[in-house]
Design an enzyme around this catalytic site. Structure first.
Site, mmCIF file in Angstrom:
data_model
loop_
_atom_site.group_PDB
_atom_site.id
_atom_site.type_symbol
_atom_site.label_atom_id
_atom_site.label_comp_id
_atom_site.label_asym_id
_atom_site.label_seq_id
_atom_site.Cartn_x
_atom_site.Cartn_y
_atom_site.Cartn_z
ATOM 1 N N TRP A 41 0.929 -0.657 0.221
ATOM 2 C CA TRP A 41 0.320 0.126 -0.373
ATOM 3 C C TRP A 41 0.710 1.252 0.173
ATOM 4 C CZ3 TRP A 41 -4.536 -0.727 -2.649
ATOM 5 C CH2 TRP A 41 -4.891 -1.473 -2.117
ATOM 6 N N LYS A 54 -12.206 -1.179 7.471
ATOM 7 C CA LYS A 54 -11.368 -2.521 8.077
ATOM 8 C C LYS A 54 -11.873 -2.305 9.296
ATOM 9 C CE LYS A 54 -8.763 -1.815 4.502
ATOM 10 N NZ LYS A 54 -8.618 -3.007 3.734
ATOM 11 N N ASP A 75 -1.056 6.476 7.015
ATOM 12 C CA ASP A 75 -1.973 5.959 6.851
ATOM 13 C C ASP A 75 -2.197 4.466 7.517
ATOM 14 O OD1 ASP A 75 -3.798 4.268 5.272
ATOM 15 O OD2 ASP A 75 -3.044 3.714 3.165
HETATM 16 N N1 PMP Z 1 -3.686 1.975 2.317
HETATM 17 C C1 PMP Z 1 -3.929 0.532 3.340
HETATM 18 C C2 PMP Z 1 -3.404 0.319 4.380
HETATM 19 C C3 PMP Z 1 -4.890 -0.448 2.374
HETATM 20 O O1 PMP Z 1 -5.556 -1.771 3.442
HETATM 21 C C4 PMP Z 1 -6.182 0.040 1.440
HETATM 22 C C5 PMP Z 1 -6.688 -1.310 1.195
HETATM 23 N N2 PMP Z 1 -7.086 -2.801 1.621
HETATM 24 C C6 PMP Z 1 -6.003 1.104 1.143
HETATM 25 C C7 PMP Z 1 -4.951 1.745 2.114
HETATM 26 C C8 PMP Z 1 -6.791 0.717 -0.109
HETATM 27 O O2 PMP Z 1 -7.909 1.002 -0.020
HETATM 28 P P1 PMP Z 1 -9.351 1.315 -0.742
HETATM 29 O O3 PMP Z 1 -9.733 0.248 -1.351
HETATM 30 O O4 PMP Z 1 -9.636 2.391 0.064
HETATM 31 O O5 PMP Z 1 -9.113 2.862 -1.981
#
Ligand code: PMP
Length: 363
Positions: free
Chosen positions: A100, A194, A170
């Site tokens: 990510w 989450k 994040d």
């Molecule tokens: N950052 C993290 C730590 C994630 O786990 C995720 C999604 N699993 C995201 C960003 C991306 O999120 P989204 O699917 O809401 O764009």
């Protein structure tokens, strides 16, 4: 009975889902559903403001920080963070410890120069100690991902940054699972799906002096200044998601607050990691012990690279016992147990029991 170990969208507290159900056609005595309410109505304003205030209380957010509710998920914030902050010097530092943060860096590189703080890691199973980092004192901000959901790597420290350089985190997959000092950060953000609610809402906590520095091309819905000026009601917000998130915040308050969630997370993750450690190599977690995530526990079965047939059998057994969504992310394979706030200790114990029995029968 089903036990949901999904990585996201993930389990929500049953108590909250029942509350949503009971109020679905008549929200707070209004005679209509929250989904049918004007986002400009006083009924909705109460929900919106209470959600923000409860979050402020839960995290002791200082008064010089704004809480914004936006759309676009974590991926929206990959762009928004850069669009709102990178203009200061045109460059930003990214600490890439997993999938990510790597995606966030790629997105930000569209809007400025991205410095990789770490040499490219061969595998995402570690967080190199801060002494080895190459931080640029001229960076507009330092960005990292507090919990890498795919690889199960969670920071065990808050990075130190050069004076005057804001820290951006994040926290999508470990938000409200442990207390932290908001004042150490410039921006914290988290997609809801989450730990805190349905997909569609993203929470942003931003220090007020960082607002208003966006690039000219910033779209209005990703613009922190416009969102702040409009109390996150610039356009129609995801009202249903915000409503459910507000109920989750109240549930956390009733259950020991963020410290209560942290205690629970430590106990749950210990159960699974202890089971892995005591299996004499039958279960294998590739992540360094000090940064093993309390939220997402990835493991292989049979060997370090995993035995496909055994892993399939394990997943089938788990499903037969009602334990679902345990499959690892498609990019890494294996098994991943996600233990977000709503997953109970008793549910986690059931998974540990299955692991012990499966090991005994297949070793
Ligand atoms: N950052 C993290 C730590 C994630 O786990 C995720 C999604 N699993 C995201 C960003 C991306 O999120 P989204 O699917 O809401 O764009």
């Amino acid at each position: 009975m089903v036990i949901n170990f999904a990585a996201g969208p993930a389990k929500l507290p049953e108590e909250v889902l029942k509350e949503v159900q009971e109020n679905l056609v008549n929200c707070n005595g209004s005679g209509i559903s929250v989904m049918e309410m004007s986002h400009r109505s006083s009924n909705y304003a109460k929900i919106h403001d209470a959600t923000i205030n409860d979050l402020r209380e839960l995290l002791h957010v200082p008064s010089n920080y704004k809480i914004l509710l936006m759309q676009g998920g974590g991926t929206g914030q990959f762009a928004a963070v850069a669009l709102n902050l990178i203009g200061k010097t045109g460059t930003a530092d990214y600490v890439i410890t997993g999938s990510w943060s790597a995606k966030a860096a790629k997105e930000a590189a569209q809007y400025g120069t991205v410095n990789a703080v770490l040499p490219k890691l061969a595998k995402y199973t570690t967080v190199p100690r801060q002494e080895t980092w190459q931080l640029d004192p001229n960076a507009s901000y330092v960005y990292y991902c507090d919990n890498e959901t795919v690889e199960g790597v969670e920071f065990d420290f808050v990075p130190e940054v050069p004076a005057g350089v804001p820290l951006v985190a994040d926290m999508s997959s470990n938000f409200l699972s442990r207390p932290f000092d908001v004042s150490k950060f410039g921006v914290i953000y988290a997609g809801a799906q989450k730990n805190i609610g349905p997909a569609g809402t993203t929470v942003i906590i931003v220090r007020d002096d960082l607002i208003g520095k966006q690039m000219k091309i910033t779209p209005s819905i990703l613009n922190f200044e416009q969102m702040d000026k409009n109390n996150s009601l610039l356009n129609t917000p995801p009202t249903f998601g915000i409503y459910v998130m507000g109920l989750v915040f109240k549930w956390i308050k009733r259950n020991g607050g963020v410290a209560g969630m942290a205690k629970l997370a430590a106990a749950k993750s210990k159960l699974i990691y202890d089971t892995i450690n005591q299996s004499n190599g039958f279960y294998y977690c590739p992540v360094d012990v000090n940064v093993r995530s309390r939220m997402n526990v990835p493991f292989r079965i049979g060997s370090a690279s995993g035995d496909d047939a055994l892993e399939k059998e394990f997943l089938a057994k788990a499903e037969a016992e009602g334990m679902i969504q345990l499959k690892g992310h498609r990019s890494v394979g294996g098994i991943r147990a996600s233990l977000y706030n709503a997953v109970t200790l008793a549910e986690t114990q059931q998974l540990a029991n299955l692991m012990v029995a499966f090991c005994k029968n297949n070793k």
